[in-house]
Scaffold this active site. Sequence first.
Site, short mmCIF file in Angstrom:
data_model
loop_
_atom_site.label_atom_id
_atom_site.label_comp_id
_atom_site.label_asym_id
_atom_site.label_seq_id
_atom_site.Cartn_x
_atom_site.Cartn_y
_atom_site.Cartn_z
N ASP A 1 -38.75 17.10 59.94
CA ASP A 1 -38.43 15.69 60.11
C ASP A 1 -37.40 15.52 61.22
O ASP A 1 -37.26 16.38 62.08
CB ASP A 1 -37.93 15.11 58.78
CG ASP A 1 -38.38 13.69 58.55
OD1 ASP A 1 -37.88 12.79 59.26
OD2 ASP A 1 -39.23 13.46 57.67
N HIS B 1 -34.36 9.05 58.26
CA HIS B 1 -35.72 9.29 57.78
C HIS B 1 -35.82 10.57 56.96
O HIS B 1 -36.32 10.58 55.83
CB HIS B 1 -36.67 9.32 58.98
CG HIS B 1 -38.12 9.30 58.64
ND1 HIS B 1 -38.83 10.43 58.32
CD2 HIS B 1 -39.02 8.27 58.59
CE1 HIS B 1 -40.10 10.11 58.09
NE2 HIS B 1 -40.24 8.80 58.24
N SER C 1 -44.77 7.81 55.17
CA SER C 1 -43.71 8.83 55.23
C SER C 1 -43.02 8.99 53.89
O SER C 1 -42.45 10.05 53.59
CB SER C 1 -42.66 8.45 56.28
OG SER C 1 -43.12 8.70 57.57
#
Length: 541
Positions: A68, A290, A459
Amino acid sequence: MAFKTFVFRLLSLYTITLAGSSLSLAQSSQWFHLDAKTDSVWGISTDRTYRELLNNRKPTPVIVAVIDGGIDSTHEDLKRILWTNPKEIPGNGIDDDKNGYVDDVHGWNFIGGKDGRNVQYETAEVTRQYVRLRPLYEGKKRSELKPAQQKEYDLFVKYRKDVEKKRAEYQEQYQSYSSFSNQLVTIISGLKNALGVSKLDTATLRNPATDNDFVKKAAAALYEMTAAQGFAQAEDIQDELTRGLEDLKAKAEYAYNPDFESRSIVGDNPDDLTQTNYGNPDITGPDPLHGTHVAGIIAADRTNNVGVLGVADQVKIMAIRAVPDGDERDKDVANAIRYAVNNGAQIINMSFGKDVSPQRKAVDDAMRYALSKGVLLVHAAGNDNKLLDTTASFPADRFMDGSAIPNLITVGAVTAKNDEHLVASFSNYGRKTVDVFAPGMSIYSTTPKNGYDNLSGTSMAAPVVTGIAAVLKSYFPKLTYADLKRIIEKSAVVQNRKVLRPESDELVDFTELSKTGAIVNLYEAVKLAQAEEAASAEKKG
């Protein structure tokens, strides 16, 4: 969620009537842990599973790699569950375990330089390909080229058109949505003053303490916008818009800007696929939002009585930074997969993707390597509300030779709404390409600096499935990657119902949107694993 989709939904919510039961459950802090039968929402039944099925079983630790944009290694809900390289001595500047990476204590960063700097923004792959071909074909005419060059020239023209169009679109969207965001800020501020409150939660908006009809109407409209997104307060919409605007600005200024270049920070030759030992050990990077959120969904500490609960309770998260704000590079993805496999990861979460893959073979080879080592890959389907059966998206669901990738699960996203809005409007889908769906709308998880917030996207759906796979591997350690994939898909709950096709008013059968036509469920997966274990024991006995 794609920011454009998010804003369009906000602008249209004045005409949407929403079911009260769905709204209240969507606002539950971690609705994806809930149970369909008892809570009337398609969570994965996490708490019920631990309570009813796993309380007498002893788990074993499982290493899960998260490829990521970075993970906040100091987060209160993640620091205990981070993977630690047992053979590496922190901070001594020596590659103690001789794996080619110096001081890789909790993972590795393939988009950083040896001087400690890190890539934050990156161009889109289509921009990089345009830049590559520009010196060869700028100012040329197709008719003047040799036949062998004309195909590449056509690509150059296509890439140039795509880059110019995308950049103009994002610049226009940024201006338009900035105006909308400013109006929303004004409305929120005005309502706070009129109601004499410091925040506008859904309870306040639903029953505003005022006799002013104008204020009541404004509160009602804002309530619909807030509740429909599964947020607890209007300020959450404001925060989501701020993040979305930052993303739009990044795309306009960097992703589709052919004059922007950041790879020099890394110091490698991005076209040399033989290079593997570039980067640095900084697994956090400049913007770990994220990746931190993804890691929390999989395995946020279930024992510390703070924050949130991850799906899996015996996981060590290996952090691998390879995804910038912009398109990831195939070289980095391939090296990230290989790093994860070589250092013991049994499951890899891949919440990223793009439309063009010039070095696809390198990624294919890395996934084949993971297959040879029995590692399961879980990949987000993407947030462009596209039919992947007819649209290119990478990493793809098949190898370049057309054969299926046996160790890959591709995941679409569903919402907390138990009605025709079940499928997230942003989710990609495909009866031939997407394996299963999982909760991916308004998912509450860890964010940097000991924060917690709702984020949406495939995601977020992918790490829900990764978490399920980790629980299965932890409590049933003999399961292979093939077993994990089979059990997850076979136990997923088939939805024989009509739903809205993503970003459409068309009602379709849910079963048309993925291979299984089903939503994953931890309870059913563990139940199936137990049944198969019992059947195997009986057969041997």
